[in-house]
Design a protein around this motif. Structure first.
Motif, PDB file in Angstrom:
ATOM      1  N   LYS A   1     -14.057  80.223 -36.541  1.00 33.58           N
ATOM      2  CA  LYS A   1     -14.514  81.557 -36.146  1.00 33.58           C
ATOM      3  C   LYS A   1     -13.738  82.613 -36.922  1.00 33.58           C
ATOM      4  O   LYS A   1     -14.304  83.624 -37.359  1.00 33.58           O
TER       5      LYS A   1
ATOM      6  N   GLY B   1     -15.225  82.619 -40.473  1.00 36.02           N
ATOM      7  CA  GLY B   1     -16.620  83.051 -40.606  1.00 36.02           C
ATOM      8  C   GLY B   1     -17.350  82.309 -41.717  1.00 36.02           C
ATOM      9  O   GLY B   1     -17.328  81.075 -41.789  1.00 36.02           O
ATOM     10  N   ASN B   2     -17.978  83.058 -42.633  1.00 36.13           N
ATOM     11  CA  ASN B   2     -18.788  82.441 -43.696  1.00 36.13           C
ATOM     12  C   ASN B   2     -17.988  82.187 -44.979  1.00 36.13           C
ATOM     13  O   ASN B   2     -18.544  82.194 -46.079  1.00 36.13           O
TER      14      ASN B   2
ATOM     15  N   LEU C   1     -20.961  90.312 -48.113  1.00 36.90           N
ATOM     16  CA  LEU C   1     -20.796  90.570 -46.687  1.00 36.90           C
ATOM     17  C   LEU C   1     -20.028  89.414 -46.058  1.00 36.90           C
ATOM     18  O   LEU C   1     -20.503  88.276 -46.033  1.00 36.90           O
ATOM     19  N   SER C   2     -18.833  89.690 -45.565  1.00 34.84           N
ATOM     20  CA  SER C   2     -17.993  88.681 -44.937  1.00 34.84           C
ATOM     21  C   SER C   2     -18.113  88.763 -43.425  1.00 34.84           C
ATOM     22  O   SER C   2     -18.082  89.853 -42.850  1.00 34.84           O
ATOM     23  N   THR C   3     -18.231  87.596 -42.783  1.00 32.94           N
ATOM     24  CA  THR C   3     -18.224  87.551 -41.317  1.00 32.94           C
ATOM     25  C   THR C   3     -16.883  87.035 -40.787  1.00 32.94           C
ATOM     26  O   THR C   3     -16.747  86.802 -39.592  1.00 32.94           O
ATOM     27  N   GLY C   4     -15.919  86.850 -41.688  1.00 35.74           N
ATOM     28  CA  GLY C   4     -14.593  86.377 -41.296  1.00 35.74           C
ATOM     29  C   GLY C   4     -13.514  87.342 -41.730  1.00 35.74           C
ATOM     30  O   GLY C   4     -13.787  88.470 -42.158  1.00 35.74           O
TER      31      GLY C   4
END
Length: 388
Positions: A164, A167-168, A228-231
């Protein structure tokens, strides 16, 4: 208490790269800010600590300092890495220094002995102590995770789930066989400037024509818009003429594409900042990694690791040609260090101020400033409420 003006300055870092400002100078030079960073950025969450393969054999160890916590990284008999508190359970003495290989961990003070998994083994002349018999004498374990060959440590008892937190990260780096890369050279040096300064300069293209004009500037094209980072990281890809792993004048020595590349990996180099303290770049034939660990607000400990694919390492000319790649790493770094010492001197001026970002050329730096400011503002607001 940190000044209210500092909080106002941090709020100016929260927008997009085309509207936000850089971190305020106080974030780089204040001992009070440094204390908050240690307590809340390094003592909490996950801290990246470089490549796992540097400890290869059972019993291989390395000592680190993470936010004032002395740590032993050591490969156990089960071939798994352990992160142990480098502090004897008897009187707190430091157990190991530097790096090496050991079959056991013996305290130099009173000769307490621990196995390489951190479990207690023996202690001389204390068997009659009831307190000794009734307590847990094993070394403290810190949480340690490995992803794509990178190590992440947490000093928290119950940290956020690592996937989590990331992220990605794996998805955005899937065009490179990063987990297969092997470290072939590693060094550690101390530098006289704030730890964030080093990571800032590695992650931006803006300085290339001015600091690296005759060394690597011509290799790099203007990068694409940041991903775009989700982490808890920022990453940006840019095309290159040849490999980013060599100087402009050395491109004819290139190893060529490593196996397993696809998409972007065939076209250029991806630069990534793993928040808060590690950054790396992947080209078509090499990967170079930097950890910038703070010693204090004015000093950082930097570790550089250069990595290649096993098939590249197996080439007959690897030993000779790899030195040319190392020369590129050192040449660019030496140029950066001159600029960083000068920048840090200016940051200490009472008149130093925040500036805007070049949105395309400083994407990763802007993303970190936003990440940093969001967390620091939350911390400062919580402390304000506690002090009311």
């Amino acid at each position: 208490m940190i000044y209210k003006s500092f909080q106002n300055d941090l709020s100016l870092c929260l927008g997009s790269a085309d509207t936000a400002l850089c971190l305020p100078p106080l974030a780089y030079v204040s001992d009070k800010v440094f204390k908050y960073e240690n307590e809340n950025f390094l003592n909490k969450g996950w801290v990246p600590i470089g490549r796992a393969d540097r400890l290869f054999e059972i019993g291989d160890y390395e000592t680190l300092d993470i936010s004032g916590h002395p740590v032993i990284l050591i490969r156990g008999n089960d071939n798994k890495l352990n992160a142990l508190a480098n502090s004897c359970k008897h009187r707190g003495a430091r157990l190991l220094e530097g790096n090496g290989n050991t079959k056991g961990i013996r305290c130099p003070f009173h000769s307490w002995l621990y196995r390489i998994d951190g479990s207690f083994a023996a202690a001389p002349r204390i068997e009659t102590s009831y307190a000794y018999l009734e307590r847990n004498n094993d070394l403290i374990h810190y949480k340690l995770e490995e992803r794509l060959g990178f190590l992440f440590i947490s000093l928290e008892e119950k940290p956020e789930v690592i996937d989590k937190w990331l992220g990605n990260f794996a998805e955005l780096h899937g065009d490179w066989p990063i987990s297969e890369m092997k470290t072939t050279r590693k060094w550690t040096r101390e530098f006289p400037f704030n730890w964030k300064c080093f990571l800032d300069v590695f992650n931006e293209y803006y300085h290339l024509p001015f600091v690296h004009r005759d060394s690597i500037d011509a290799v790099y094209h203007t990068p694409r818009e940041g991903d775009l980072s989700t982490g808890n990281f920022a990453t940006q890809f840019g095309k290159t003429d040849g490999t980013g792993g060599l100087l402009e004048s050395q491109q004819n020595y290139a190893f060529g594409n490593m196996p397993g590349l696809r998409g972007d990996a065939l076209l250029g180099t991806r630069y990534t900042w793993m928040f808060p303290t590690m950054t790396f770049a992947c080209s078509n034939d090499a990967m170079w990694v930097y950890e910038s660990r703070p010693k204090d607000e004015r000093t950082c400990i930097v570790t550089q690791s250069t990595c290649f694919h096993p098939s590249t390492i197996a080439q007959k000319n690897f030993k000779e040609v790899s030195k040319i790649y190392y020369e590129r790493m050192d040449t660019a770094l030496d140029e950066d260090i001159i600029a960083l010492k000068n920048q840090f001197a200016g940051l200490n001026s009472p008149k130093a101020s925040q500036g805007p970002f070049s949105p395309t050329l400083e994407h990763n730096v802007a993303a970190f400033a936003k990440w940093y400011s969001t967390r620091m503002l939350k911390i400062l607001k919580i402390n304000e409420k506690r002090n009311l």
